[in-house]
Design an enzyme around this catalytic site. Structure first.
Site, PDB file in Angstrom:
ATOM      1  N   LYS A   1       6.633  -4.114  -4.078  1.00  0.00           N
ATOM      2  CA  LYS A   1       8.053  -3.787  -3.971  1.00  0.00           C
ATOM      3  C   LYS A   1       8.525  -3.830  -2.523  1.00  0.00           C
ATOM      4  O   LYS A   1       9.596  -4.317  -2.225  1.00  0.00           O
ATOM      5  CB  LYS A   1       8.297  -2.390  -4.561  1.00  0.00           C
ATOM      6  CG  LYS A   1       9.742  -1.940  -4.508  1.00  0.00           C
ATOM      7  CD  LYS A   1      10.612  -2.776  -5.420  1.00  0.00           C
ATOM      8  CE  LYS A   1      12.074  -2.426  -5.314  1.00  0.00           C
ATOM      9  NZ  LYS A   1      12.921  -3.488  -5.900  1.00  0.00           N
TER      10      LYS A   1
ATOM     11  N   TRP B   1      -2.907  -2.692  -1.675  1.00  0.00           N
ATOM     12  CA  TRP B   1      -2.498  -4.064  -2.013  1.00  0.00           C
ATOM     13  C   TRP B   1      -3.314  -4.955  -1.101  1.00  0.00           C
ATOM     14  O   TRP B   1      -3.129  -4.926   0.116  1.00  0.00           O
ATOM     15  CB  TRP B   1      -1.004  -4.215  -1.785  1.00  0.00           C
ATOM     16  CG  TRP B   1      -0.411  -5.503  -2.274  1.00  0.00           C
ATOM     17  CD1 TRP B   1       0.056  -5.756  -3.529  1.00  0.00           C
ATOM     18  CD2 TRP B   1      -0.202  -6.700  -1.517  1.00  0.00           C
ATOM     19  NE1 TRP B   1       0.531  -7.043  -3.607  1.00  0.00           N
ATOM     20  CE2 TRP B   1       0.387  -7.652  -2.383  1.00  0.00           C
ATOM     21  CE3 TRP B   1      -0.451  -7.072  -0.203  1.00  0.00           C
ATOM     22  CZ2 TRP B   1       0.727  -8.940  -1.972  1.00  0.00           C
ATOM     23  CZ3 TRP B   1      -0.120  -8.358   0.212  1.00  0.00           C
ATOM     24  CH2 TRP B   1       0.473  -9.273  -0.689  1.00  0.00           C
TER      25      TRP B   1
ATOM     26  N   ARG C   1       5.249   0.266  -5.867  1.00  0.00           N
ATOM     27  CA  ARG C   1       5.201  -0.562  -4.662  1.00  0.00           C
ATOM     28  C   ARG C   1       4.287  -1.777  -4.831  1.00  0.00           C
ATOM     29  O   ARG C   1       4.371  -2.720  -4.069  1.00  0.00           O
ATOM     30  CB  ARG C   1       4.704   0.280  -3.476  1.00  0.00           C
ATOM     31  CG  ARG C   1       5.655   1.379  -3.088  1.00  0.00           C
ATOM     32  CD  ARG C   1       5.013   2.337  -2.115  1.00  0.00           C
ATOM     33  NE  ARG C   1       4.826   1.762  -0.801  1.00  0.00           N
ATOM     34  CZ  ARG C   1       5.716   1.821   0.174  1.00  0.00           C
ATOM     35  NH1 ARG C   1       6.866   2.430  -0.026  1.00  0.00           N
ATOM     36  NH2 ARG C   1       5.481   1.293   1.357  1.00  0.00           N
TER      37      ARG C   1
ATOM     38  N   GLU D   1       9.405 -14.168 -11.158  1.00  0.00           N
ATOM     39  CA  GLU D   1       8.745 -12.894 -10.845  1.00  0.00           C
ATOM     40  C   GLU D   1       8.249 -12.176 -12.075  1.00  0.00           C
ATOM     41  O   GLU D   1       7.148 -11.632 -12.070  1.00  0.00           O
ATOM     42  CB  GLU D   1       9.742 -11.946 -10.152  1.00  0.00           C
ATOM     43  CG  GLU D   1      10.011 -12.247  -8.725  1.00  0.00           C
ATOM     44  CD  GLU D   1      10.821 -11.132  -8.085  1.00  0.00           C
ATOM     45  OE1 GLU D   1      10.321 -10.482  -7.179  1.00  0.00           O
ATOM     46  OE2 GLU D   1      11.977 -10.910  -8.513  1.00  0.00           O
TER      47      GLU D   1
ATOM     48  N   HIS E   1      19.651 -35.699  -6.982  1.00  0.00           N
ATOM     49  CA  HIS E   1      18.844 -36.249  -5.896  1.00  0.00           C
ATOM     50  C   HIS E   1      17.354 -35.981  -6.089  1.00  0.00           C
ATOM     51  O   HIS E   1      16.600 -35.939  -5.119  1.00  0.00           O
ATOM     52  CB  HIS E   1      19.335 -35.690  -4.558  1.00  0.00           C
ATOM     53  CG  HIS E   1      20.772 -36.021  -4.305  1.00  0.00           C
ATOM     54  ND1 HIS E   1      21.183 -37.252  -3.855  1.00  0.00           N
ATOM     55  CD2 HIS E   1      21.903 -35.290  -4.512  1.00  0.00           C
ATOM     56  CE1 HIS E   1      22.510 -37.271  -3.765  1.00  0.00           C
ATOM     57  NE2 HIS E   1      22.965 -36.079  -4.169  1.00  0.00           N
TER      58      HIS E   1
ATOM     59  N   CYS F   1       0.824  -1.214   0.000  1.00  0.00           N
ATOM     60  CA  CYS F   1       0.000   0.000   0.000  1.00  0.00           C
ATOM     61  C   CYS F   1       0.862   1.270   0.000  1.00  0.00           C
ATOM     62  O   CYS F   1       1.891   1.323   0.667  1.00  0.00           O
ATOM     63  CB  CYS F   1      -0.882   0.040   1.225  1.00  0.00           C
ATOM     64  SG  CYS F   1      -1.940  -1.390   1.391  1.00  0.00           S
TER      65      CYS F   1
ATOM     66  N   ASN G   1      -2.022   1.559   5.788  1.00  0.00           N
ATOM     67  CA  ASN G   1      -1.087   0.571   5.271  1.00  0.00           C
ATOM     68  C   ASN G   1      -0.708  -0.302   6.460  1.00  0.00           C
ATOM     69  O   ASN G   1      -0.254   0.206   7.470  1.00  0.00           O
ATOM     70  CB  ASN G   1       0.151   1.305   4.714  1.00  0.00           C
ATOM     71  CG  ASN G   1       1.233   0.341   4.261  1.00  0.00           C
ATOM     72  OD1 ASN G   1       1.016  -0.860   4.207  1.00  0.00           O
ATOM     73  ND2 ASN G   1       2.395   0.887   3.949  1.00  0.00           N
ATOM     74  N   GLY G   2      -0.951  -1.602   6.351  1.00  0.00           N
ATOM     75  CA  GLY G   2      -0.641  -2.493   7.474  1.00  0.00           C
ATOM     76  C   GLY G   2      -1.794  -3.450   7.723  1.00  0.00           C
ATOM     77  O   GLY G   2      -2.697  -3.563   6.902  1.00  0.00           O
TER      78      GLY G   2
ATOM     79  N   GLU H   1      18.835 -16.956  -7.386  1.00  0.00           N
ATOM     80  CA  GLU H   1      18.411 -15.600  -7.735  1.00  0.00           C
ATOM     81  C   GLU H   1      17.899 -15.546  -9.183  1.00  0.00           C
ATOM     82  O   GLU H   1      16.892 -14.894  -9.476  1.00  0.00           O
ATOM     83  CB  GLU H   1      19.578 -14.615  -7.509  1.00  0.00           C
ATOM     84  CG  GLU H   1      19.360 -13.188  -7.945  1.00  0.00           C
ATOM     85  CD  GLU H   1      18.200 -12.473  -7.256  1.00  0.00           C
ATOM     86  OE1 GLU H   1      17.599 -13.021  -6.328  1.00  0.00           O
ATOM     87  OE2 GLU H   1      17.886 -11.350  -7.693  1.00  0.00           O
TER      88      GLU H   1
ATOM     89  N   LYS I   1      14.140 -14.400 -10.208  1.00  0.00           N
ATOM     90  CA  LYS I   1      13.936 -13.295 -11.148  1.00  0.00           C
ATOM     91  C   LYS I   1      13.019 -13.725 -12.289  1.00  0.00           C
ATOM     92  O   LYS I   1      12.093 -13.026 -12.672  1.00  0.00           O
ATOM     93  CB  LYS I   1      15.304 -12.894 -11.697  1.00  0.00           C
ATOM     94  CG  LYS I   1      15.696 -11.492 -11.834  1.00  0.00           C
ATOM     95  CD  LYS I   1      15.993 -10.654 -10.662  1.00  0.00           C
ATOM     96  CE  LYS I   1      15.062 -10.696  -9.501  1.00  0.00           C
ATOM     97  NZ  LYS I   1      15.592 -10.063  -8.323  1.00  0.00           N
TER      98      LYS I   1
HETATM   99  O1  M6R Z   1      13.293  -4.723   0.564  1.00  0.00           O
HETATM  100  P1  M6R Z   1      13.834  -6.089   0.863  1.00  0.00           P
HETATM  101  O2  M6R Z   1      15.171  -6.327   0.296  1.00  0.00           O
HETATM  102  O3  M6R Z   1      13.777  -6.419   2.327  1.00  0.00           O
HETATM  103  O4  M6R Z   1      12.836  -7.079   0.128  1.00  0.00           O
HETATM  104  C1  M6R Z   1      12.932  -8.453   0.226  1.00  0.00           C
HETATM  105  C2  M6R Z   1      12.137  -9.139  -0.849  1.00  0.00           C
HETATM  106  O5  M6R Z   1      10.788  -8.811  -0.739  1.00  0.00           O
HETATM  107  C3  M6R Z   1      12.633  -8.762  -2.251  1.00  0.00           C
HETATM  108  O6  M6R Z   1      13.980  -9.040  -2.419  1.00  0.00           O
HETATM  109  C4  M6R Z   1      11.827  -9.525  -3.329  1.00  0.00           C
HETATM  110  O7  M6R Z   1      12.123 -10.882  -3.286  1.00  0.00           O
HETATM  111  C5  M6R Z   1      12.116  -8.923  -4.700  1.00  0.00           C
HETATM  112  N1  M6R Z   1      10.904  -8.767  -5.424  1.00  0.00           N
HETATM  113  C6  M6R Z   1      13.052  -9.737  -5.501  1.00  0.00           C
HETATM  114  O8  M6R Z   1      13.222  -9.292  -6.791  1.00  0.00           O
END
Ligand code: M6R
Length: 611
Positions: free
Chosen positions: A606, A73, A27, A491, A507, A2, A99-100, A484, A488
């Site tokens: 975000k 959100w 965000r 996502e 395995h 949010c 927000n929360g 990673e 990526k």
């Molecule tokens: O702001 P942060 O680094 O604490 O966020 C952690 C994760 O939410 C963040 O890395 C998320 O996995 C990203 N979307 C990865 O691209």
């Protein structure tokens, strides 16, 4: 997650709020809305993008000098017009954005229902708002007092902005666990979840602390704690330019941020890595050298991409400093009653500095006496402030949901930390220390080299864009890089992808391999090279399609792979800073080829400010 914007001053509030909401779109959200005060409350809200809200209010009366706006959100209740914020109280006199999450909203709602209150949404926010209204009515007190009483009775996290129909000047705000920044203008104030909606109006800001209430009017900012005691606002100067939050000619923030990496890594090293003097200067470490070098154990706490950076740091610190390291998902760590010993150091890694799970995990560790070191990108964020010491990654604002430049910034900081601690401890020889300093110093130029021509990576992305699954494999320092790469791709292309240590493949995951499965090997020249060559053979023998990230000049891996992406040679300790770049690009181009909004992929936020 949010986003919150508020304005009070002499300008028209609506355009300021609308622009602010657009700045916060990154965000992640699913609906938006505004409340304006001018001869009573006007509330407009809409499911979907801010542009849809904008279109829906054409021709409406938008004149006001005070207002609040929100991007939601969804947590409680589906994304819809009625669940969008702002919410209006039963009397029609109060409007609020939040927000929360209010965890104990069910019993409060039940009490209010018994008293005859009705609810037009499924949200916890509407419950809190009517709870405040009820307290105000029953206690015959001010709105500020009613808010204070309500906040003492709720459990959960919040950043809220509250306005009243009969007060066309005032916004009352409060926070606990979710960020709030107030920009100070001349006869005006701007409120937001982060500085991006504020930066073009003023650089003077106040970061509101947990358990503080702000009473904000055009000429006045009063901060109080929940005990009604006045607090002195601490004014910070924003070190950020508007250009940093604009696309600057690129199609997407993600590709802009990928291409910024030679500069962001350079900025991160600048003034700290003094290659010509063979020295690393990091005050956050020097001031706490004893705690860090004497640590019996280091626990790294993070989520997502930051957690992957933590895994790489585990390899670095154990090798160079000989300190045992554990890397924890913050969400698990916080709930499993972890054992913290005196002398343990907790390293928190976070781009946003606001990730709820990481923040709460740190609070718990701090309560138990741990020393907290923050590796954070967002300056003055909650995690930066809760840490005893830390080092900023200096990657600048990261707007694309997929973390790219923040990750390489984290790796650069963590590498410098490992070098500095290892050398101070004596577990790293002078010669190796100098060698790694020089290698690290050369990284920005080598990243530039990878980014010079990305057409080959784009062609590979086009070739594999229709795959249903992807396997990413790596060993040693490149194992977390494989994780990673898989994250990526998931996502921003919505392709199912898994990352594994290459040897672990035997395995179980090897059962997935057939002629349709692309398997990406991060197979640069390092101490695991011979082993990973064998792993590539194993996949080839089962007709898997191999895409390899290999070291320039290597001929063995390319002779086996269907497609190879080369990266310059470097020391294996810092190899992830290079080997991750092609994976970022590959995901970006696959996402683009599939027509996905890579900066705002579905369901993602975000800054994950709820648990
Ligand atoms: O702001 P942060 O680094 O604490 O966020 C952690 C994760 O939410 C963040 O890395 C998320 O996995 C990203 N979307 C990865 O691209």
């Amino acid at each position: 997650m949010c986003g919150i914007v508020g304005y009070t001053g002499s300008r028209e509030a609506y355009p300021v709020i609308l622009k602010g909401l657009k700045r916060l779109e990154y965000r992640g959200y699913d609906s938006s809305g505004v409340a304006l005060i001018n001869n009573g409350l006007k509330v407009y809200k809409k499911k979907g993008k801010v542009a849809e809200l904008e279109e829906s209010v054409i021709g409406k009366d938008l004149h006001a000098h005070v207002g609040i706006g929100h991007t939601r959100w969804a947590t409680h209740g589906e994304p819809s017009d009625r669940n969008a914020h702002p919410h209006v109280s039963n009397s029609g006199q109060l409007a609020m954005i939040h927000n929360g999450i209010i965890e104990n909203y069910v019993p409060i709602k039940n009490d209010l229902l018994k008293k005859g209150y009705t609810f037009s949404s499924d949200t916890d926010t509407e419950v809190l708002l009517n709870f405040i209204e009820d307290i105000k009515k029953n206690n015959n007190c001010t709105l500020e007092e009613a808010l204070r009483i309500a906040l003492k009775r709720i459990v959960g996290a919040y950043c809220i902005l509250l306005v009243a129909a009969d007060d066309p000047e005032t916004i009352i705000a409060a926070r606990k666990g979710s960020p709030l920044v107030i920009g100070i203008g001349k006869g005006e104030h701007f409120l937001a979840s982060d500085a991006s909606p504020i930066i073009e109006y003023t650089k003077e800001v106040v970061y509101v602390n947990d358990y503080e209430i702000a009473i904000v009017r055009p000429d006045e900012l009063i901060l109080k704690n929940l005990g009604n005691e006045k607090q002195t606002p601490f004014i910070t100067k924003l070190d950020m330019e508007l250009a940093a939050i604009e696309k600057g000619g690129y199609d997407h923030f993600m590709i802009k941020e990928i291409h910024e990496q030679p500069d962001t890594i350079h900025d991160c090293l600048r003034g700290r890595l003094l290659a010509e003097h063979g020295q690393i200067v990091m005050s956050g470490i020097e001031d706490h050298l004893e705690a860090l070098t004497q640590a019996q154990r280091i626990v790294i706490v993070a989520c997502g991409t930051s957690w992957h950076a933590g895994l790489i740091a585990e390899y670095m610190i154990e090798e160079l400093c000989r300190i045992p390291v554990e890397v924890e998902y913050a969400s698990e760590f916080r709930y499993r009653n972890p054992i913290i010993h005196k002398g343990d150091v907790i390293i928190a890694i976070s781009q946003s500095g606001e990730t709820a799970d990481t923040l709460v995990a740190l609070e718990k560790a701090k309560e138990q006496g741990a020393f907290i070191f923050g590796v954070v990108n967002a300056v003055c964020s909650s995690i930066a402030r809760i840490s005893h010491a830390g080092a900023y990654t200096h990657a600048g604002p990261e707007i694309g949901v997929a973390s790219t430049k923040a990750f390489t910034g984290q790796l650069a900081v963590l590498a410098m930390m490992a070098l500095k601690i290892g050398y101070s401890k004596g577990t790293l020889s002078h010669e190796r220390y100098l060698q790694l300093i020089n290698e690290l110093n050369a990284i920005p130029e080598k990243v530039k080299e990878i980014l010079q021509d990305t057409s080959h990576i784009q062609a590979i992305a086009t070739k594999y864009k229709d795959a249903h699954d992807f396997l990413f494999l790596g060993r040693g320092y490149n194992f977390p890089v494989a994780l990673e790469g898989a994250l990526k791709l998931k996502e921003i292309s919505y392709i199912h992808a898994e990352g594994y240590p290459a040897a672990e493949m035997k395995h179980g995951p090897i059962a997935l391999v057939d002629e349709n499965l692309p398997v990406l090997f991060v197979a640069t020249k390092d101490s695991y090279y011979e082993k990973i060559v064998s792993n590539v053979q194993e996949i080839k023998a089962r007709k898997g399609k191999v895409i390899a990230v290999a070291t320039s000049g290597d001929t063995v891996i390319p002779s086996m792979a269907n497609d190879t992406i080369f990266v310059p040679d470097t020391d294996e300790v810092i190899a992830p800073l290079l080997s991750v770049i092609p994976l970022q690009l590959l995901s970006y181009y696959v996402g683009i080829a599939k027509g996905i909004d890579v900066d705002k992929p579905r369901n993602l936020a975000k800054s994950v400010t709820v648990e």
